[in-house]
Motif scaffolding. Structure first.
Motif, PDB file in Angstrom:
ATOM      1  N   HIS A  45       6.575 -64.457  -7.760  1.00  0.00           N
ATOM      2  CA  HIS A  45       5.396 -64.339  -8.627  1.00  0.00           C
ATOM      3  C   HIS A  45       5.213 -62.883  -9.038  1.00  0.00           C
ATOM      4  N   TYR A  46       4.691 -62.698 -10.237  1.00  0.00           N
ATOM      5  CA  TYR A  46       4.551 -61.356 -10.809  1.00  0.00           C
ATOM      6  C   TYR A  46       3.316 -60.601 -10.332  1.00  0.00           C
ATOM      7  N   ASN A  47       2.447 -61.227  -9.552  1.00  0.00           N
ATOM      8  CA  ASN A  47       1.246 -60.525  -9.086  1.00  0.00           C
ATOM      9  C   ASN A  47       1.642 -59.398  -8.133  1.00  0.00           C
ATOM     10  N   PRO A  48       1.389 -58.132  -8.475  1.00  0.00           N
ATOM     11  CA  PRO A  48       1.831 -57.023  -7.628  1.00  0.00           C
ATOM     12  C   PRO A  48       1.145 -56.990  -6.269  1.00  0.00           C
ATOM     13  N   LEU A  49      -0.019 -57.614  -6.146  1.00  0.00           N
ATOM     14  CA  LEU A  49      -0.699 -57.622  -4.848  1.00  0.00           C
ATOM     15  C   LEU A  49       0.001 -58.530  -3.849  1.00  0.00           C
ATOM     16  N   TYR A  50       0.770 -59.498  -4.330  1.00  0.00           N
ATOM     17  CA  TYR A  50       1.581 -60.302  -3.417  1.00  0.00           C
ATOM     18  C   TYR A  50       2.638 -59.413  -2.766  1.00  0.00           C
TER      19      TYR A  50
ATOM     20  N   PHE B  18      -0.493 -50.634 -12.459  1.00  0.00           N
ATOM     21  CA  PHE B  18       0.595 -51.047 -11.587  1.00  0.00           C
ATOM     22  C   PHE B  18       1.906 -51.127 -12.373  1.00  0.00           C
ATOM     23  N   TYR B  19       2.991 -50.766 -11.702  1.00  0.00           N
ATOM     24  CA  TYR B  19       4.306 -50.645 -12.336  1.00  0.00           C
ATOM     25  C   TYR B  19       5.268 -51.539 -11.550  1.00  0.00           C
ATOM     26  N   ASP B  20       5.786 -52.590 -12.178  1.00  0.00           N
ATOM     27  CA  ASP B  20       6.766 -53.461 -11.519  1.00  0.00           C
ATOM     28  C   ASP B  20       8.164 -52.912 -11.787  1.00  0.00           C
ATOM     29  N   SER B  21       8.832 -52.479 -10.722  1.00  0.00           N
ATOM     30  CA  SER B  21      10.111 -51.784 -10.861  1.00  0.00           C
ATOM     31  C   SER B  21      11.302 -52.697 -11.110  1.00  0.00           C
TER      32      SER B  21
ATOM     33  N   HIS C 153      11.917 -59.577 -15.005  1.00  0.00           N
ATOM     34  CA  HIS C 153      12.710 -60.141 -16.097  1.00  0.00           C
ATOM     35  C   HIS C 153      11.741 -60.738 -17.124  1.00  0.00           C
ATOM     36  N   PHE C 154      11.400 -59.928 -18.109  1.00  0.00           N
ATOM     37  CA  PHE C 154      10.383 -60.264 -19.103  1.00  0.00           C
ATOM     38  C   PHE C 154      10.768 -61.519 -19.881  1.00  0.00           C
ATOM     39  N   PHE C 155      11.993 -61.561 -20.381  1.00  0.00           N
ATOM     40  CA  PHE C 155      12.431 -62.704 -21.182  1.00  0.00           C
ATOM     41  C   PHE C 155      12.553 -63.964 -20.318  1.00  0.00           C
ATOM     42  N   LEU C 156      13.069 -63.816 -19.098  1.00  0.00           N
ATOM     43  CA  LEU C 156      13.188 -64.971 -18.212  1.00  0.00           C
ATOM     44  C   LEU C 156      11.816 -65.554 -17.871  1.00  0.00           C
ATOM     45  N   LEU C 157      10.842 -64.669 -17.643  1.00  0.00           N
ATOM     46  CA  LEU C 157       9.496 -65.155 -17.346  1.00  0.00           C
ATOM     47  C   LEU C 157       8.904 -65.860 -18.551  1.00  0.00           C
TER      48      LEU C 157
ATOM     49  N   SER D 238      -0.259 -62.375 -19.348  1.00  0.00           N
ATOM     50  CA  SER D 238      -0.294 -62.792 -17.946  1.00  0.00           C
ATOM     51  C   SER D 238      -0.068 -61.607 -17.019  1.00  0.00           C
ATOM     52  N   LEU D 239       0.812 -60.699 -17.404  1.00  0.00           N
ATOM     53  CA  LEU D 239       1.068 -59.504 -16.604  1.00  0.00           C
ATOM     54  C   LEU D 239      -0.144 -58.580 -16.606  1.00  0.00           C
ATOM     55  N   PHE D 240      -0.766 -58.414 -17.754  1.00  0.00           N
ATOM     56  CA  PHE D 240      -1.985 -57.599 -17.827  1.00  0.00           C
ATOM     57  C   PHE D 240      -3.077 -58.160 -16.918  1.00  0.00           C
ATOM     58  N   ALA D 241      -3.146 -59.477 -16.806  1.00  0.00           N
ATOM     59  CA  ALA D 241      -4.217 -60.122 -16.039  1.00  0.00           C
ATOM     60  C   ALA D 241      -4.122 -59.837 -14.550  1.00  0.00           C
ATOM     61  N   VAL D 242      -2.989 -59.323 -14.072  1.00  0.00           N
ATOM     62  CA  VAL D 242      -2.855 -58.954 -12.659  1.00  0.00           C
ATOM     63  C   VAL D 242      -2.688 -57.438 -12.493  1.00  0.00           C
ATOM     64  N   GLY D 243      -3.020 -56.680 -13.533  1.00  0.00           N
ATOM     65  CA  GLY D 243      -3.062 -55.228 -13.405  1.00  0.00           C
ATOM     66  C   GLY D 243      -1.777 -54.497 -13.722  1.00  0.00           C
ATOM     67  N   LEU D 244      -0.754 -55.194 -14.194  1.00  0.00           N
ATOM     68  CA  LEU D 244       0.490 -54.520 -14.558  1.00  0.00           C
ATOM     69  C   LEU D 244       0.354 -53.879 -15.932  1.00  0.00           C
ATOM     70  N   THR D 245       0.739 -52.603 -16.014  1.00  0.00           N
ATOM     71  CA  THR D 245       0.733 -51.901 -17.297  1.00  0.00           C
ATOM     72  C   THR D 245       2.130 -51.457 -17.702  1.00  0.00           C
ATOM     73  N   SER D 246       3.060 -51.406 -16.733  1.00  0.00           N
ATOM     74  CA  SER D 246       4.450 -51.027 -16.997  1.00  0.00           C
ATOM     75  C   SER D 246       5.372 -51.957 -16.220  1.00  0.00           C
ATOM     76  N   ILE D 247       6.526 -52.251 -16.826  1.00  0.00           N
ATOM     77  CA  ILE D 247       7.523 -53.085 -16.159  1.00  0.00           C
ATOM     78  C   ILE D 247       8.912 -52.500 -16.401  1.00  0.00           C
ATOM     79  N   VAL D 248       9.811 -52.845 -15.488  1.00  0.00           N
ATOM     80  CA  VAL D 248      11.232 -52.600 -15.714  1.00  0.00           C
ATOM     81  C   VAL D 248      11.854 -53.945 -16.046  1.00  0.00           C
ATOM     82  N   ASP D 249      12.491 -54.024 -17.201  1.00  0.00           N
ATOM     83  CA  ASP D 249      13.146 -55.235 -17.665  1.00  0.00           C
ATOM     84  C   ASP D 249      14.602 -55.159 -17.229  1.00  0.00           C
TER      85      ASP D 249
END
Length: 547
Positions: A450-455, A85-88, A91-95, A235-246
């Motif tokens: 929340h960072y869970n992409p399924l939400y 999953f890719y979160d487009s 905010h990595f630092f803010l999280l 925490s991001l890996f635990a919900v299936g995220l492998t790529s993010i946009v910061d």
């Protein structure tokens, strides 16, 4: 010698036969699964073969198990596999900061906020600042902004900085204002220092005014930062995220990421946007784009306006519930000049625009200066409120809508109050935006949501909150299909970052990033989507999370 020739020929034939029948050695086969490839035909397969971090084959389980000899075999036991999953937009630092700070999410009153602060201070007596995040006055009985009076009463000696849930407003106490040498109201472009009826500071800062105080908060050292980001990554890996946009980093943050990725301290793939300032634009245009295996820097993030919840979003007409139209964070001509400058570079531009006025100004500026827009993939981040006459500009100027579906289901309780019924029709209009450009890049805007992409997947297709409210969905005419939502958080997200040839789908030659879920999000009942668990997350063929 003549007697040896037949024997040598026979040995060569035998060796050749052995070579032809020996299975190719590879790293991993995952089999007995339902694999959604999310390729152009949206086909499914049973198994994938992986070597050196990329997919080398896919098909049915028996064929791949016979064709290859793998160092590792993974029986998926009939479970469901999707591209990582890719979160487009996050905010990595803010999280990372939010996970260390006092959480004010879900507080139902100012009194509850104060109780959480008291408890946090009691448990963390050595803090030099108290930093919190997540309060939302829209959840409180009077729906009014808080003031610093109670903070000053209970915490007179320690500076406090509390970000609103959207990070576009902050509540601070007198000690924090003192640290920033602010003792009176003054004008600041793109921001507001709030005051009471007598003109005295009340502790609320909007948008650009927040920086006056936040710049005085001590920064974490490199070791602490590395620990915080690693925890956040996990925490991001635990919900299936492998790529993010910061979405919008300072120069210092980007240089810190380069150091951490170079040392292999981080594994998540990060498409980092540079927060556009005159200095950062000058420096990065001179340095050029940057791309490593897991970190990419080739875009600038502009901030056009604030947020709807804090009435900082810039609207064409006044808010339905207040005598203000919000404001831009810079003058229109300053945005236009910067966009003109960046259009002459090879950098992508991605602009935060919430209100219909902000969206119009940025879309028109993009249109003036982009010569080959289809090659540039410039984006509008959020595209939250669009005037009816402006939707076509996403198609006309080839601008990618980068949207966050959970914003719709978080804001729906009060958005009508802000906008009125008629203007609300052009808000959170994901299907209309999809039809204009042809794709959507989906994200969460974590930690705002929340960072869970399924939400986000659930919000995009069902348009309801976690309780199933409202019955029948919120503005269902702008719901999108499950296939479109899955594409939006995989291949379309990759496309919006120029990475569709490397990731975003499960195809030969692409990075072996994938997630295994316990249930099928393409078939599960809508009310079950948010609770589906991640079983395993894999980046470049390496398991980074396992339940």
């Amino acid at each position: 010698m003549r007697h040896l020739i037949p024997r040598i020929v026979g040995i060569c034939c035998l060796l050749s036969l052995i070579a032809c029948t020996t299975n190719q050695q590879i790293d991993l086969i995952v089999y007995n699964a339902k694999v959604y490839t999310v390729d152009s035909s949206f086909r499914t397969v049973e198994a994938v073969a992986i070597n050196n971090g990329v997919f080398i084959d896919l098909g049915n389980s028996q064929d791949l198990l016979q064709k290859y000899k793998a160092k590792e075999l993974l029986d998926a036991k009939g479970k469901y596999i999707y591209p990582g999953f890719y979160d487009s937009h996050g905010h990595f630092f803010l999280l990372a900061d939010a996970m260390e700070e006092v959480s004010l999410l879900g507080t139902r009153s100012y009194d509850e906020l104060l109780e959480r602060l008291k408890d946090y201070v009691a448990k963390n007596p050595d803090k030099s600042w108290i930093i919190g995040n997540g309060w939302d006055q829209n959840l409180w009985p009077d729906k009014e902004f808080p003031t610093k009076d109670s903070l000053d009463k209970y915490f007179p000696d320690i500076p406090i900085f509390l970000s609103r849930v959207d990070y576009h407003a902050a509540l601070v106490n007198s000690q924090a204002l003192k640290q920033a040498s602010i003792d009176t109201v003054f004008h600041i472009e793109g921001g507001l220092i709030s005051s009471d009826e007598e003109g005295k500071l009340d502790g609320i800062l909007l948008d650009n005014a927040m920086k006056l105080v936040s710049d005085h908060i001590p920064m974490e050292d490199t070791k602490v930062l590395a620990r915080m980001l690693k925890r956040t990554q996990d925490s991001l890996f635990a919900v299936g995220l492998t790529s993010i946009v910061d979405a919008g980093l300072t120069e210092q943050q980007i240089e810190s990421l380069k150091i951490l990725y170079n040392a292999d301290s981080l594994q998540i793939r990060n498409y980092a946007m540079v927060r556009a300032t005159p200095k950062s634009v000058k420096n990065y245009l001179r340095a050029g784009t940057f791309e490593s295996e897991r970190l990419t820097v080739r875009s600038f993030k502009l901030m056009a306006d604030g947020a709807l919840g804090s009435r900082g979003a810039c609207l064409l007409h006044p808010y339905h519930d207040a005598p203000t139209s919000g404001f831009l964070l810079e003058k229109p001509e300053e945005f236009d000049q910067l966009i003109k400058q960046l259009a002459a570079s090879n950098f992508q531009v991605n602009t935060h625009a919430i209100g219909d006025s902000a969206n119009r100004i940025i879309l028109d500026s993009y249109g003036r200066h982009l010569k080959n827009p289809h090659d540039r993939r410039w984006r509008i981040e959020h595209a939250q409120i669009i005037a009816p006459s402006d939707f076509h500009k996403f198609a006309q100027y080839a601008i990618i809508p980068s949207v966050q579906p959970t914003h719709a289901t978080s804001d729906m309780y009060w958005a009508k109050d802000r906008l009125g019924a008629e203007r609300l029709k052009g808000a959170y209009a994901y299907k209309e935006l999809l039809e204009q450009y042809g794709l959507l890049a989906l994200g969460s805007d974590f930690p705002v949501e929340h960072y869970n992409p399924l939400y986000g997947f659930h919000a995009a297709v069902a348009r309801v909150d976690k309780t199933g409210f409202p019955k029948g969905g919120f503005q269902m005419e702008n719901a999108i299909s499950r296939e479109q939502a899955l594409r939006g958080m995989t291949i379309w997200a990759a496309y919006a970052c120029f990475q569709e040839k490397k990731r975003g789908s499960i195809e030969k030659g692409k990075d072996a990033d994938f997630v295994i879920l316990e249930d099928d999000i393409m078939m599960a009942k809508p009310e079950a989507l948010r609770d589906i668990k991640t079983i395993r997350t894999v980046v470049a063929g390496e398991t980074v999370f396992k339940r």
